[in-house]
Scaffold this motif. Structure first.
Motif, mmCIF file in Angstrom:
data_model
loop_
_atom_site.group_PDB
_atom_site.id
_atom_site.type_symbol
_atom_site.label_atom_id
_atom_site.label_comp_id
_atom_site.label_asym_id
_atom_site.label_seq_id
_atom_site.Cartn_x
_atom_site.Cartn_y
_atom_site.Cartn_z
ATOM 1 N N ASN A 94 7.804 -10.238 -59.487
ATOM 2 C CA ASN A 94 8.740 -9.121 -59.563
ATOM 3 C C ASN A 94 8.047 -7.840 -59.120
ATOM 4 N N ALA A 95 7.438 -7.905 -57.929
ATOM 5 C CA ALA A 95 6.623 -6.801 -57.421
ATOM 6 C C ALA A 95 6.690 -6.770 -55.903
ATOM 7 N N ILE A 96 6.287 -5.655 -55.332
ATOM 8 C CA ILE A 96 6.278 -5.508 -53.873
ATOM 9 C C ILE A 96 5.385 -6.552 -53.219
ATOM 10 N N GLY A 124 5.430 7.272 -63.608
ATOM 11 C CA GLY A 124 4.308 6.500 -63.099
ATOM 12 C C GLY A 124 4.681 5.614 -61.941
ATOM 13 N N ILE A 125 3.905 4.554 -61.779
ATOM 14 C CA ILE A 125 4.118 3.556 -60.737
ATOM 15 C C ILE A 125 4.993 2.438 -61.296
ATOM 16 N N GLY A 126 5.995 2.053 -60.518
ATOM 17 C CA GLY A 126 6.842 0.924 -60.894
ATOM 18 C C GLY A 126 7.119 0.057 -59.678
ATOM 19 N N THR A 127 7.379 -1.209 -59.898
ATOM 20 C CA THR A 127 7.623 -2.118 -58.776
ATOM 21 C C THR A 127 8.602 -3.202 -59.179
ATOM 22 N N SER A 128 9.222 -3.815 -58.182
ATOM 23 C CA SER A 128 10.175 -4.896 -58.424
ATOM 24 C C SER A 128 10.441 -5.598 -57.100
ATOM 25 N N SER A 129 11.069 -6.764 -57.152
ATOM 26 C CA SER A 129 11.394 -7.493 -55.920
ATOM 27 C C SER A 129 12.667 -8.301 -56.111
ATOM 28 N N ARG A 130 13.202 -8.763 -54.995
ATOM 29 C CA ARG A 130 14.354 -9.659 -54.994
ATOM 30 C C ARG A 130 14.147 -10.723 -53.930
ATOM 31 N N VAL A 155 12.596 -8.937 -50.609
ATOM 32 C CA VAL A 155 12.520 -7.475 -50.540
ATOM 33 C C VAL A 155 11.712 -6.997 -51.739
ATOM 34 N N GLY A 156 10.676 -6.225 -51.497
ATOM 35 C CA GLY A 156 9.851 -5.688 -52.572
ATOM 36 C C GLY A 156 9.808 -4.175 -52.517
ATOM 37 N N VAL A 157 9.729 -3.550 -53.684
ATOM 38 C CA VAL A 157 9.767 -2.093 -53.781
ATOM 39 C C VAL A 157 8.638 -1.613 -54.689
ATOM 40 N N LEU A 158 8.045 -0.492 -54.336
ATOM 41 C CA LEU A 158 7.131 0.228 -55.229
ATOM 42 C C LEU A 158 7.528 1.696 -55.236
ATOM 43 N N VAL A 159 7.555 2.305 -56.433
ATOM 44 C CA VAL A 159 7.914 3.712 -56.553
ATOM 45 C C VAL A 159 6.805 4.498 -57.252
ATOM 46 N N GLN A 160 6.683 5.744 -56.846
ATOM 47 C CA GLN A 160 5.869 6.741 -57.550
ATOM 48 C C GLN A 160 6.875 7.712 -58.160
ATOM 49 N N ALA A 161 7.160 7.538 -59.458
ATOM 50 C CA ALA A 161 8.269 8.237 -60.107
ATOM 51 C C ALA A 161 7.807 9.527 -60.759
ATOM 52 N N ASN A 162 8.342 10.643 -60.267
ATOM 53 C CA ASN A 162 7.958 11.969 -60.757
ATOM 54 C C ASN A 162 9.134 12.928 -60.616
ATOM 55 N N PHE A 163 10.325 12.447 -60.950
ATOM 56 C CA PHE A 163 11.543 13.213 -60.685
ATOM 57 C C PHE A 163 12.362 13.355 -61.962
ATOM 58 N N GLY A 164 13.462 14.085 -61.855
ATOM 59 C CA GLY A 164 14.292 14.322 -63.034
ATOM 60 C C GLY A 164 15.742 13.975 -62.808
ATOM 61 N N GLY A 165 16.558 14.371 -63.772
ATOM 62 C CA GLY A 165 17.977 14.080 -63.727
ATOM 63 C C GLY A 165 18.477 13.746 -65.113
#
Length: 374
Positions: free
Chosen positions: A29-31, A185-191, A202-212
């Motif tokens: 479940n990672a990039i 932080g860092i998060g990742t996932s795949s499908r 398809v794999g994704v990695l994010v550097q999460a530093n946002f709001g909402g």
């Protein structure tokens, strides 16, 4: 609430019953479920002030300059610095790994990766190099003006990159980041798509530093936990705890990898879908947020030799893209949740940012009927 209560234990989204979408993840479940993709991370936590790091993503085991992957960048909101972006979109390809780090360290990281690349075998005659470096601003927890990322840290991230499970939360380029007022932080996932839909990963990695206004599969977690953007303007008490950002500002870098044979044109379309996954989590891509999505394909049939006179590629047709789009949206959403849920409370630079309390998140999810699919 104590740091121990916030951090014990940290789990991924699926351990909370949060499993966005309909497709199954890959084995990690990672990039890195996209064959050949490797991730290396260096965490810099020094004294009371340095809380930052480097995350490196290598598209394949070979020389990225000699064997280039098609790529494209989508800019959701351009309040940021993304080194190398113009050439990526002009030529539609990567010729180096991807680095993520802190805002004022992008140039140091780029210089270090250029040195590292030029020192590789068969690079002695190279006189131009388009290094690719993205960033988010961790200046709350990190003494960002000290620009603490070193060439040694960059080399270590590149040289220790590996396949398999990817460490998440307050690590690497996510060491000092903040998301939705909580520790990011860092998060990742795949499908993994069914064979009838191509069987692509398809794999994704994010550097999460946002709001909402955080929502988890539609559950209003941010509102229920009393921490969300514009809270001062709408809440009678007008009291935002901790480092909650009242305007939702910040940044996010999203990297999407796939083994589907895609042209840079369709990778640009794929990258744009990353903002849909981000929107599901409660982001509105605020004015002060640098929101970038970089997508690339590892497929051999679309690989480009640096000195090729002609490109003869076999790529996926437009009509076959919809399932890949769906997979990327779902994986982006889950990657953000993993970044939040795996992050630990961090103190630095005179501030403390709490990890989101998972016991409270569980309660909100249960109240709103969020549960894992059968």
């Amino acid at each position: 609430m104590s740091a121990a209560a916030q951090d014990a234990p940290r789990v991924r989204a699926r351990d909370l019953g949060v499993a966005p979408g309909i497709f199954s993840p890959g084995s990690n479940n990672a990039i890195t479920d996209v064959a050949g993709v490797r991730v290396g991370q260096v965490t810099l936590s020094e004294g009371d002030t340095v809380r930052t790091g480097v995350t490196a993503i290598l598209p394949h085991p070979g020389n990225a300059y000699r064997s280039r992957v098609p790529a494209a960048l989508h800019v959701g909101n351009g309040f940021g610095k993304f080194i190398g972006s113009t050439q990526v979109n002009e030529l539609g390809e990567l010729e180096t790994p991807i680095l993520l780090t802190c805002t004022l360290c992008v140039w140091k990281a780029a210089d270090a990766m250029a040195d590292w690349m030029l020192a590789q075998p068969d690079m002695q005659q190279v006189r131009s190099l388009n290094v690719v470096v993205g960033e988010t601003n961790d200046g709350g927890l990190n003494d960002i003006r000290a620009r603490p990322v070193t060439a040694a840290a960059v080399r270590r991230a590149l040289e220790t990159a590996k396949s398999g499970p990817v460490q998440e939360g307050s690590v690497g380029a996510g060491t000092g980041t903040v998301a939705f007022g909580w520790k990011g932080g860092i998060g990742t996932s795949s499908r993994k798509l069914p064979e009838s839909l191509g069987g692509w990963t398809v794999g994704v990695l994010v550097q999460a530093n946002f709001g909402g206004v955080l929502q988890v599969e539609g559950a209003p977690v941010g509102r229920e936990l009393d921490r969300y953007a514009f809270q001062n303007a709408v809440a009678a008490q007008g009291n935002v705890r901790g480092l909650a950002d009242d305007r939702g500002d910040g940044s996010v870098i999203i990297v999407v990898a796939t083994d589907a044979p895609l042209s840079d044109r369709n990778l640009r379309r794929l990258a744009s879908r990353g903002m849909m996954g981000l929107g599901r989590t409660g982001s509105s891509a605020s004015n002060g947020s640098g929101d970038y999505v970089l997508a690339f394909s590892t497929a051999e049939s679309v690989r480009r030799g640096f000195d090729a006179a002609q490109l003869q590629t076999t790529e996926l047709a437009n009509e076959q893209m919809s399932a890949v789009f769906q997979a990327s949206v779902d994986a982006v959403e889950e990657s953000v949740y993993n970044a939040l849920f795996m992050a630990t409370t961090v103190s630095g630079n005179g501030q403390t940012v709490e990890a989101i309390p998972l016991d409270k998140v569980r309660e909100v999810l249960q109240q709103h009927g969020v549960k894992a699919p059968r």
